[in-house]
Design a protein around this motif. Structure first.
Motif, PDB file in Angstrom:
ATOM      1  N   ALA A  90       3.156  -6.377 -16.171  1.00 45.61           N
ATOM      2  CA  ALA A  90       2.233  -5.348 -15.125  1.00 45.61           C
ATOM      3  C   ALA A  90       1.581  -5.800 -14.297  1.00 45.61           C
ATOM      4  O   ALA A  90       1.425  -4.524 -13.634  1.00 45.61           O
ATOM      5  CB  ALA A  90       2.108  -4.829 -16.087  1.00 45.61           C
ATOM      6  N   LEU A  91       0.855  -7.127 -14.333  1.00 46.13           N
ATOM      7  CA  LEU A  91       0.549  -7.462 -13.394  1.00 46.13           C
ATOM      8  C   LEU A  91       0.343  -7.261 -12.550  1.00 46.13           C
ATOM      9  O   LEU A  91       0.399  -6.281 -10.988  1.00 46.13           O
ATOM     10  CB  LEU A  91      -0.128  -8.342 -13.846  1.00 46.13           C
ATOM     11  N   GLY A  92       1.661  -7.901 -11.912  1.00 46.04           N
ATOM     12  CA  GLY A  92       2.048  -7.811 -10.135  1.00 46.04           C
ATOM     13  C   GLY A  92       3.222  -6.690 -10.218  1.00 46.04           C
ATOM     14  O   GLY A  92       3.191  -6.486  -9.019  1.00 46.04           O
ATOM     15  N   ASP A  93       3.745  -6.382 -11.190  1.00 47.11           N
ATOM     16  CA  ASP A  93       4.601  -5.002 -10.503  1.00 47.11           C
ATOM     17  C   ASP A  93       4.086  -3.517 -10.614  1.00 47.11           C
ATOM     18  O   ASP A  93       4.685  -2.955  -9.701  1.00 47.11           O
ATOM     19  CB  ASP A  93       5.467  -5.562 -12.551  1.00 47.11           C
ATOM     20  N   ILE A  94       3.297  -3.508 -11.367  1.00 50.34           N
ATOM     21  CA  ILE A  94       2.273  -1.757 -11.002  1.00 50.34           C
ATOM     22  C   ILE A  94       1.107  -2.116 -10.576  1.00 50.34           C
ATOM     23  O   ILE A  94       0.518  -0.915 -10.364  1.00 50.34           O
ATOM     24  CB  ILE A  94       3.195  -0.817 -12.028  1.00 50.34           C
ATOM     25  N   ALA A  95       0.428  -2.727 -11.299  1.00 52.02           N
ATOM     26  CA  ALA A  95      -1.078  -2.754 -11.066  1.00 52.02           C
ATOM     27  C   ALA A  95      -1.168  -3.048  -9.569  1.00 52.02           C
ATOM     28  O   ALA A  95      -2.304  -2.943  -8.517  1.00 52.02           O
ATOM     29  CB  ALA A  95      -2.135  -4.493 -11.240  1.00 52.02           C
ATOM     30  N   SER A  96       0.079  -3.992  -8.667  1.00 57.99           N
ATOM     31  CA  SER A  96      -0.102  -4.531  -7.196  1.00 57.99           C
ATOM     32  C   SER A  96      -0.419  -3.075  -6.494  1.00 57.99           C
ATOM     33  O   SER A  96      -0.920  -2.956  -5.647  1.00 57.99           O
ATOM     34  CB  SER A  96       1.210  -5.192  -7.096  1.00 57.99           C
ATOM     35  N   HIS A  97       0.545  -2.202  -6.822  1.00 60.82           N
ATOM     36  CA  HIS A  97       0.890  -0.573  -6.303  1.00 60.82           C
ATOM     37  C   HIS A  97      -0.487  -0.122  -6.093  1.00 60.82           C
ATOM     38  O   HIS A  97      -1.646   0.813  -5.492  1.00 60.82           O
ATOM     39  CB  HIS A  97       1.931  -0.136  -6.999  1.00 60.82           C
ATOM     40  N   ALA A  98      -1.154   0.053  -7.579  1.00 62.77           N
ATOM     41  CA  ALA A  98      -2.574   1.393  -7.946  1.00 62.77           C
ATOM     42  C   ALA A  98      -3.564   0.352  -7.017  1.00 62.77           C
ATOM     43  O   ALA A  98      -4.495   0.773  -6.570  1.00 62.77           O
ATOM     44  CB  ALA A  98      -2.726   0.686  -9.862  1.00 62.77           C
ATOM     45  N   ILE A  99      -3.463  -0.902  -7.402  1.00 61.63           N
ATOM     46  CA  ILE A  99      -5.214  -2.007  -6.283  1.00 61.63           C
ATOM     47  C   ILE A  99      -4.452  -1.428  -5.021  1.00 61.63           C
ATOM     48  O   ILE A  99      -5.973  -0.729  -4.041  1.00 61.63           O
ATOM     49  CB  ILE A  99      -5.178  -3.722  -6.566  1.00 61.63           C
ATOM     50  N   ASP A 100      -3.392  -1.736  -4.485  1.00 64.62           N
ATOM     51  CA  ASP A 100      -3.115  -0.816  -3.311  1.00 64.62           C
ATOM     52  C   ASP A 100      -3.847   0.354  -2.205  1.00 64.62           C
ATOM     53  O   ASP A 100      -4.208   0.060  -1.654  1.00 64.62           O
ATOM     54  CB  ASP A 100      -1.437  -1.042  -2.780  1.00 64.62           C
ATOM     55  N   GLN A 101      -3.768   0.676  -3.539  1.00 64.81           N
ATOM     56  CA  GLN A 101      -3.894   1.952  -3.054  1.00 64.81           C
ATOM     57  C   GLN A 101      -5.055   2.735  -3.440  1.00 64.81           C
ATOM     58  O   GLN A 101      -5.798   3.412  -2.441  1.00 64.81           O
ATOM     59  CB  GLN A 101      -2.987   3.159  -4.854  1.00 64.81           C
ATOM     60  N   VAL A 102      -5.523   1.932  -3.805  1.00 64.61           N
ATOM     61  CA  VAL A 102      -7.151   1.490  -3.940  1.00 64.61           C
ATOM     62  C   VAL A 102      -7.630   0.748  -2.792  1.00 64.61           C
ATOM     63  O   VAL A 102      -8.597   1.866  -1.856  1.00 64.61           O
ATOM     64  CB  VAL A 102      -8.039   0.884  -4.647  1.00 64.61           C
ATOM     65  N   LEU A 103      -7.402   0.129  -2.401  1.00 65.93           N
ATOM     66  CA  LEU A 103      -7.471  -0.138  -0.848  1.00 65.93           C
ATOM     67  C   LEU A 103      -6.845   0.415   0.457  1.00 65.93           C
ATOM     68  O   LEU A 103      -7.875   0.301   0.992  1.00 65.93           O
ATOM     69  CB  LEU A 103      -7.317  -2.015  -0.638  1.00 65.93           C
ATOM     70  N   PHE A 104      -5.973   1.312   0.107  1.00 70.93           N
ATOM     71  CA  PHE A 104      -5.362   2.190   0.851  1.00 70.93           C
ATOM     72  C   PHE A 104      -5.997   3.341   1.501  1.00 70.93           C
ATOM     73  O   PHE A 104      -6.547   3.411   2.509  1.00 70.93           O
ATOM     74  CB  PHE A 104      -3.915   2.109   0.899  1.00 70.93           C
ATOM     75  N   LEU A 105      -6.707   3.966   0.293  1.00 71.02           N
ATOM     76  CA  LEU A 105      -7.094   5.164   0.387  1.00 71.02           C
ATOM     77  C   LEU A 105      -8.442   4.948   0.941  1.00 71.02           C
ATOM     78  O   LEU A 105      -9.239   5.619   1.182  1.00 71.02           O
ATOM     79  CB  LEU A 105      -7.161   5.590  -0.987  1.00 71.02           C
ATOM     80  N   LEU A 106      -9.316   3.714   0.149  1.00 72.63           N
ATOM     81  CA  LEU A 106     -10.705   3.785   0.557  1.00 72.63           C
ATOM     82  C   LEU A 106     -11.198   2.686   1.709  1.00 72.63           C
ATOM     83  O   LEU A 106     -12.036   3.069   2.471  1.00 72.63           O
ATOM     84  CB  LEU A 106     -11.625   3.068  -0.541  1.00 72.63           C
ATOM     85  N   GLY A 107      -9.663   1.966   2.519  1.00 69.42           N
ATOM     86  CA  GLY A 107     -10.196   1.231   3.434  1.00 69.42           C
ATOM     87  C   GLY A 107     -11.078   0.312   3.551  1.00 69.42           C
ATOM     88  O   GLY A 107     -12.367  -0.364   4.526  1.00 69.42           O
TER      89      GLY A 107
END
Length: 398
Positions: free
Chosen positions: A198-215
């Motif tokens: 789950a870490l690489g499969d879907i946590a990667s999406h969640a973490i990228d969203q945090v970085l994307f949204l907040l910059g």
């Protein structure tokens, strides 16, 4: 009578695409390649070749998904002079070898997330992408949820200061397709092929969203991994599961904001729920992928008696990407995110600009995933991170 004149300028030859992989992601990407030019102003493309290991199955998929031909050897396809773009939809353990070979051959590369199975592979891919970029060869990683119109709108609202100072974020990506202990063994449950669970499969999406949204960048990480079902039915009896079923992480961002991330593939009843909550001192944003046309927004600057979450239905022509689709009030779906992703990739190629998310951004996520694994192995010790974006760009200039 005046004879009509015609421009001597000839239209550019279509960009010819080869996709590697025809299963779940290959089907989603094929749909996007087939439809992108019907809705968006992009360079012309041709679905040239679909690549897979089984000659019969890949030929059937190619005919079904609109590809002109099929092949079984990706190396031969990369060597072809009539191929301009390589779209990698194969499992993560194949990403590095294929991407590096394609970049060195002068092909533009789109690769599904996560960038690779290991940090070393991701670093090698990023170095190859930086070198190729100097020759005008572009590359991008496929974090398609950046192209959900509601999330792109959320990023715009945050950048405009509508939330004020963001204090904390909650990101939870929950699925249940592995809840049943009798679910069979697959390549996604073996570390040598999947890298992680789950870490690489879907946590990667969640973490990228945090970085994307907040910059912002992540400076500190704590994490935990857990495997609830450690054996699955295999062809020759029970097989050991060597990746995680679920993961938890706490991330500290450069501004001091804190993000909590929770992901699971055994959350019974949750089908594909990516929930995001972004809390600022002037407002809050809520999002759930299972209602991807909606954004919850609270404006805390109005009088208390007027405050409350309001539902923004994100389907107006003024909203990101939606000018190309249906009349207002007609919702879009998950598959449209891939069409938006390819639109942006093609426009970057046409303009000679660097598409985002770049391999450097994918490497940044990979550093965070590796830190979560390290923290989990050390029983929740704090892992401090340097600015991985800076180190990635230092690699580019080397």
């Amino acid at each position: 009578m005046t004879t009509p004149t015609h421009s001597s300028r000839q239209p550019a030859a279509p960009l010819r695409v080869a996709a590697i992989g025809y299963a779940f992601m290959g089907k989603a990407h094929s749909n996007a390649w087939r439809n992108v030019a019907s809705f968006f102003d992009v360079p012309a493309v041709e679905q040239a070749v679909l690549v897979g290991r089984d000659p019969v199955q890949v030929a059937e998929a190619a005919a079904k998904y609109g590809w002109a031909e099929s092949a079984t050897d990706w190396r031969d396809v990369i060597d072809r002079e009539d191929i301009d773009i390589i779209d990698i939809c194969a499992p993560g353990w194949m990403h590095a070898e294929i991407a590096i070979a394609a970049l060195e051959a002068g092909k533009h590369v789109l690769v599904e997330k996560p960038l690779a199975n290991t940090l070393a592979e991701a670093e090698a891919m990023t170095a190859a992408a930086a070198k190729a970029r100097k020759r005008g060869v572009q590359s991008m990683i496929g974090f398609n949820y950046r192209r959900v119109p509601a999330l792109t709108l959320a990023k715009e609202l945050i950048a405009e200061g509508r939330l004020g100072t963001v204090r904390h974020v909650r990101a939870a990506y929950l699925q249940d397709w592995l809840s049943d202990a009798r679910s069979p063994m697959t390549w996604r449950l073996r570390k040598e092929t999947a890298g992680s669970g789950a870490l690489g499969d879907i946590a990667s999406h969640a973490i990228d969203q945090v970085l994307f949204l907040l910059g912002e960048d992540v400076t500190e990480v704590t994490g935990r991994l857990h495997t609830f079902v450690d054996h699955r039915p295999g062809a020759d009896g029970p097989e050991q599961v060597t990746v995680d079923d679920a993961a938890w992480a706490t991330l500290t961002l450069t501004s001091g904001a804190i993000a909590s991330v929770e992901v699971s593939r055994v959350a019974t009843g949750q089908k594909n729920s990516l929930k995001l909550e972004i809390y600022g001192d002037k407002g809050t944003i809520l999002f759930d992928l299972e209602a991807l046309n909606e954004l919850g927004f609270l404006d805390a600057t109005v009088p208390v008696r007027e405050q409350g979450f309001r539902r923004i239905l994100v389907n107006e022509p003024e909203h990101p990407y939606l000018e190309a689709w249906w009349p207002q009030g007609h919702i879009i779906g998950w598959e449209h995110t891939f069409t938006h992703q390819i639109r942006d990739f093609l426009r970057a190629i046409s303009e000679g600009s660097e598409p985002s998310p770049s391999f450097e951004e994918g490497l940044n996520v990979q550093h965070i995933l590796a830190a979560i694994e390290e923290s989990a192995a050390a029983k929740s010790s704090l892992i401090q991170l340097s600015n991985t974006n800076e180190s990635a760009h230092a690699t580019e200039g080397a």
